[in-house]
Every structure is written in structure tokens, then in C-alpha cells.
Design an enzyme around this catalytic site. Sequence first.
Site, PDB file in Angstrom:
ATOM      1  CG  HIS A  46      12.377  69.382  18.606  1.00 36.42           C
ATOM      2  ND1 HIS A  46      11.770  69.840  17.460  1.00 36.42           N
ATOM      3  CD2 HIS A  46      11.726  69.979  19.633  1.00 36.42           C
ATOM      4  CE1 HIS A  46      10.794  70.675  17.775  1.00 36.42           C
ATOM      5  NE2 HIS A  46      10.754  70.781  19.093  1.00 36.42           N
ATOM      6  CD  GLU A  48      14.285  66.072  14.597  1.00 34.14           C
ATOM      7  OE1 GLU A  48      13.424  66.054  13.706  1.00 34.14           O
ATOM      8  OE2 GLU A  48      14.016  66.314  15.802  1.00 34.14           O
ATOM      9  CB  CYS A  76      10.134  71.297  13.162  1.00 33.88           C
ATOM     10  SG  CYS A  76      11.466  71.611  14.357  1.00 33.88           S
ATOM     11  CB  CYS A  79      15.024  69.784  13.604  1.00 30.76           C
ATOM     12  SG  CYS A  79      14.504  69.615  15.332  1.00 30.76           S
TER      13      CYS A  79
END
Length: 150
Positions: A46, A48, A76, A79
Amino acid sequence: MNRALALAREAAAVGEVPVGAVVVKDNAIIGEGFNQPISARDPSAHAEIVALRAAGARLQAYRLPGTVLYVTLEPCAMCVGALIHARVDEVIFAASDPKTGACGGAMRLHDAPTHNHRLAAQGGVLAEPCAALLKDFFQARRQRQDRVGQ
């Protein structure tokens, strides 16, 4: 957040969900990334996580106190967990995510009292252009799928 939005556009250009993130320390970007789980064949890639990895490599550290992460979509649970473990001070996100957001959208993990680190969270910064980018991306994806299915 403008740099994160530019990174989100890069993600969209290569077929990834358009999310971008930057890690800032002392008013300087020390790590950045965009979503790349498809291209990297890595479900943890992701925006992040990519940005945290870059910041950790730059600082030669696995903890990042004194940093702020800017991201175009509410993080999410995975993360948020990484941000807490990295000891990031704050996450500033653009668009809320009512389905999987873990900073108030679907759940609140960032400030759970059981964690040994509290992550401050603020949403809504440049929310409209970031949400529009996501909406347009998924609308185009659905249209492509409709044409393939015909």
C-alpha cells in the site's frame, strides 16, 4: 498532500488504485510511495507501507518519531498498525474510507487505548480532488469490465 495526490495519479497511470503517501519530518519529505500491490505482487505494498519503507531506509531506522504521514485515502487497519509500530506522530488523510478506513471511517484503531503509541489522525485535507480521482478510477474500471463482459 499535493505531492501525495501527484503520486496517486502515478498509481492510476499504471493501473493501481490511486493512493499516494508521503512521510514528512522537519518539513521535508523523507519517504514517498504509491499503491503497488498489483505490480509488486505484494499485498502489503500500500502507499503508506511503501512510503514508510522509504523513510526508514533514508533514516536507517525502523521507528520514525517526529514524522507525519500524508495520504490521499484514509489508511486501512494494516497501514494504521504499521504507522503505530513505526511511531509516526500523525496521519493526515484526504478522503475518508467508510468501508475499510481505520481512523474513524469503518473503525478507530489509531487511538485505541490498548496500544502503547497513539497516532493522531486528521481527515479531509484535499478530500474532494482525492475522492474524485478514486471515483473516476473505479468508474473507468467498471466500464472496461462491462465492455469485456459483453
